[in-house]
Design a protein around this motif. Structure first.
Motif: not given
Length: 217
Positions: A152-161, A181-188
């Motif tokens: 989730e952390l990997d996906v979060a940092m890529m989305l943030a960039r 799935t990772y995106k919606y989970r980390l958003f929550d």
């Protein structure tokens, strides 16, 4: 002889570190890998004394790799490579079993010192990251990103960039559905509902510099 492997998806980083370490007496680079999955396989086969491992990689993140080295009770001691803007993560990596935390912009003598110190059974934290840990303890607070899993952390940092879903899926060797799935989970977990809000939150907690934030706005 201290046997070292380099695990980083940036060839330039590996080349620079290899050249520095090759000049040192008593240190030998015995292998390199460009992603976490191959890095873990290399560690298992070579059983080096020290592995220098990037925190964000395709297939298997540095956090996941470190955790698996610990769970499989391998003798290799892991030193995580990162950039200063990612400094809020040392606590997570130390908990996962990392023996050191080193910034990619470190001086040559600091790299060598870290390798020797960790190989000797001690921990090593770069001064910048040690300061972040100390200030975090004084403030009594933790980054909200601490609640995320490694992937989730990997996906979060890529989305943030500002990277799109398909690019993230390609880089992490995952399906677009899994990334979603990772995106919606980390958003929550973080209480945000779009990548711009995520980028602002990441910037607030020191994970993005001003230039990267501007690109995400």
């Amino acid at each position: 002889m201290i046997r070292v492997v380099l695990v980083d998806d940036h060839e330039l980083v590996r080349t620079g570190f290899r050249m520095i370490l090759a000049q040192q007496a008593g240190i030998e680079v015995v292998g390199e890998a460009a992603d976490g999955e191959h890095g873990l396989a290399l560690i298992r086969s070579e059983l080096p004394d020290v592995a220098l491992v990037d925190v964000h990689m395709p297939r298997l993140s540095g956090i996941e790799l470190t955790d698996r080295v610990r769970k499989h009770k391998l003798s290799t001691r892991v030193v995580i490579l990162t950039v200063v803007s990612e400094a809020p993560f040392p606590r997570r990596l130390i908990e996962a079993g990392a023996s050191g935390y080193l910034t990619k912009g470190c001086a040559a003598d600091e790299l060598v010192r870290a390798v020797r110190q960790v190989a000797d059974g001690r921990r090593y934290l770069s001064p910048d990251i040690a300061e972040v840990l100390a200030l975090g303890a004084l403030d009594g607070g933790e980054s909200p990103f601490e609640v995320l899993s490694a992937r989730e952390l990997d996906v979060a940092m890529m989305l943030a960039r500002g990277q799109d879903m398909q690019l993230i899926a390609d880089k992490l060797k995952l399906s677009a559905k899994t990334v979603a799935t990772y995106k919606y989970r980390l958003f929550d977990k973080l209480g945000v509902d779009n990548p711009v809000a995520l980028a602002h939150l990441a910037h607030t907690h020191g994970l993005l510099d001003d230039r990267t934030r501007a690109l995400s706005d």
